[in-house]
Design a protein around this motif. Structure first.
Motif, PDB file in Angstrom:
ATOM      1  N   ALA A 103     -13.815  19.727  34.234  1.00  0.00           N
ATOM      2  CA  ALA A 103     -14.633  19.816  33.017  1.00  0.00           C
ATOM      3  C   ALA A 103     -15.848  20.708  33.186  1.00  0.00           C
ATOM      4  N   ALA A 104     -16.428  20.738  34.389  1.00  0.00           N
ATOM      5  CA  ALA A 104     -17.742  21.366  34.558  1.00  0.00           C
ATOM      6  C   ALA A 104     -17.702  22.733  35.230  1.00  0.00           C
ATOM      7  N   CYS A 105     -16.612  23.062  35.926  1.00  0.00           N
ATOM      8  CA  CYS A 105     -16.633  24.230  36.810  1.00  0.00           C
ATOM      9  C   CYS A 105     -15.724  25.351  36.312  1.00  0.00           C
ATOM     10  N   SER A 106     -16.022  26.554  36.768  1.00  0.00           N
ATOM     11  CA  SER A 106     -15.168  27.703  36.457  1.00  0.00           C
ATOM     12  C   SER A 106     -14.287  28.067  37.649  1.00  0.00           C
ATOM     13  N   ARG A 107     -14.754  27.737  38.866  1.00  0.00           N
ATOM     14  CA  ARG A 107     -13.990  28.028  40.072  1.00  0.00           C
ATOM     15  C   ARG A 107     -14.108  26.835  41.006  1.00  0.00           C
ATOM     16  N   VAL A 108     -13.055  26.558  41.750  1.00  0.00           N
ATOM     17  CA  VAL A 108     -13.075  25.410  42.651  1.00  0.00           C
ATOM     18  C   VAL A 108     -12.620  25.840  44.048  1.00  0.00           C
ATOM     19  N   THR A 109     -13.369  25.403  45.042  1.00  0.00           N
ATOM     20  CA  THR A 109     -13.047  25.647  46.444  1.00  0.00           C
ATOM     21  C   THR A 109     -12.780  24.293  47.089  1.00  0.00           C
ATOM     22  N   ILE A 110     -11.656  24.163  47.795  1.00  0.00           N
ATOM     23  CA  ILE A 110     -11.256  22.872  48.355  1.00  0.00           C
ATOM     24  C   ILE A 110     -11.384  22.904  49.870  1.00  0.00           C
ATOM     25  N   LEU A 111     -12.057  21.877  50.412  1.00  0.00           N
ATOM     26  CA  LEU A 111     -12.155  21.679  51.850  1.00  0.00           C
ATOM     27  C   LEU A 111     -11.293  20.488  52.250  1.00  0.00           C
ATOM     28  N   ARG A 112     -10.663  20.591  53.415  1.00  0.00           N
ATOM     29  CA  ARG A 112      -9.895  19.474  53.964  1.00  0.00           C
ATOM     30  C   ARG A 112     -10.068  19.484  55.475  1.00  0.00           C
ATOM     31  N   GLY A 113     -10.587  18.379  56.003  1.00  0.00           N
ATOM     32  CA  GLY A 113     -10.786  18.286  57.445  1.00  0.00           C
ATOM     33  C   GLY A 113     -11.704  19.363  57.990  1.00  0.00           C
TER      34      GLY A 113
ATOM     35  N   THR B 238      -4.147  22.181  37.993  1.00  0.00           N
ATOM     36  CA  THR B 238      -4.068  20.854  37.386  1.00  0.00           C
ATOM     37  C   THR B 238      -4.713  19.837  38.328  1.00  0.00           C
ATOM     38  N   ARG B 239      -4.965  18.648  37.787  1.00  0.00           N
ATOM     39  CA  ARG B 239      -5.525  17.576  38.598  1.00  0.00           C
ATOM     40  C   ARG B 239      -4.595  17.255  39.781  1.00  0.00           C
ATOM     41  N   ALA B 240      -3.264  17.246  39.531  1.00  0.00           N
ATOM     42  CA  ALA B 240      -2.304  16.925  40.591  1.00  0.00           C
ATOM     43  C   ALA B 240      -2.352  17.962  41.707  1.00  0.00           C
ATOM     44  N   GLU B 241      -2.477  19.240  41.336  1.00  0.00           N
ATOM     45  CA  GLU B 241      -2.554  20.288  42.356  1.00  0.00           C
ATOM     46  C   GLU B 241      -3.815  20.141  43.206  1.00  0.00           C
ATOM     47  N   LEU B 242      -4.930  19.847  42.559  1.00  0.00           N
ATOM     48  CA  LEU B 242      -6.177  19.668  43.307  1.00  0.00           C
ATOM     49  C   LEU B 242      -6.068  18.491  44.262  1.00  0.00           C
ATOM     50  N   ALA B 243      -5.495  17.385  43.787  1.00  0.00           N
ATOM     51  CA  ALA B 243      -5.345  16.205  44.638  1.00  0.00           C
ATOM     52  C   ALA B 243      -4.482  16.511  45.859  1.00  0.00           C
TER      53      ALA B 243
END
Length: 207
Positions: free
Chosen positions: A169-179, A192-197
């Motif tokens: 809802a709030a962002c234009s770009r998302v960067t994902i960190l894992r470990g 999509t939400r599923a892809e981000l999860a």
């Protein structure tokens, strides 16, 4: 990223609280010296921590100007500072009484003070570390409206969250960190939400 993915650690490196083991930081093409919060502030970086760093016995005005002026000049600059704080509050929907003590403020109002502290120092890049964790739904909605005003005025916002609905809802770009590692960088419009999860945890998440 999930809790423990390294989001806050990375932002503390950017703000100069921590020193990275490797790599470098540049702001608008200029290298930023490691471990130097004053250099980060001078480069226009402001950070609002999840756990606020306000002196409850002082006024909003004192909390905001503390550290920006030499002590002997503070008394002569109070009226100008008060006017500037009120103007920033009006411009960005962050109204708060400069003469109120922090102890008398709600959680949402205290967050406004933290944001005003960064704006008062002319921040151009604002880091918000899980800013909705302490807010009511109504306060969160008001914060998102404020963020839209920031972006419209030319500020850059780094919004740390593990709440996927807020990210979309709030962002234009998302960067994902894992470990502690960067695993993806996407335009929000294309995910999509599923892809981000799945990117966050490293495996498909059933509905």
């Amino acid at each position: 990223g999930e809790n423990g993915a390294g989001k806050t650690t990375l932002m503390n490196i950017l703000f100069g609280h921590y020193v990275a083991d490797a790599g470098s930081i540049a702001v608008e093409g200029r290298p930023l010296p490691p471990g130097d919060p004053a250099a980060s502030l001078a480069a226009g970086i402001g950070m609002v921590h999840q756990h606020f760093t306000l002196a409850e016995n002082l006024t909003v005005l004192d909390n905001i100007v503390l550290g920006t002026e030499s002590l002997w000049r503070l008394s002569s600059r109070r009226d100008a500072a008060r006017s500037r704080i009120r103007k920033l509050g009006e411009d960005y929907g962050l109204a708060v009484d400069p003469d109120a003590t922090v102890a008398s403020l709600s959680v949402g109002e205290r967050q406004r003070v933290e944001i005003l502290k960064a704006l008062y120092r002319d921040a151009r890049i604002l880091i918000l570390d899980e800013p909705t964790a302490v807010l009511t739904p109504q306060e969160s909605a008001a914060l998102f409206e404020t963020l839209k005003r920031f972006v419209a005025s030319g500020l850059s916002i780094i919004f740390i969250s593990h709440k996927l609905g807020e990210v979309l809802a709030a962002c234009s770009r998302v960067t994902i960190l894992r470990g502690g590692k960067l695993v993806a960088d996407r335009d929000v419009a294309g995910v999509t939400r599923a892809e981000l999860a799945e990117l966050m945890v490293g495996r498909p998440i059933p509905e």
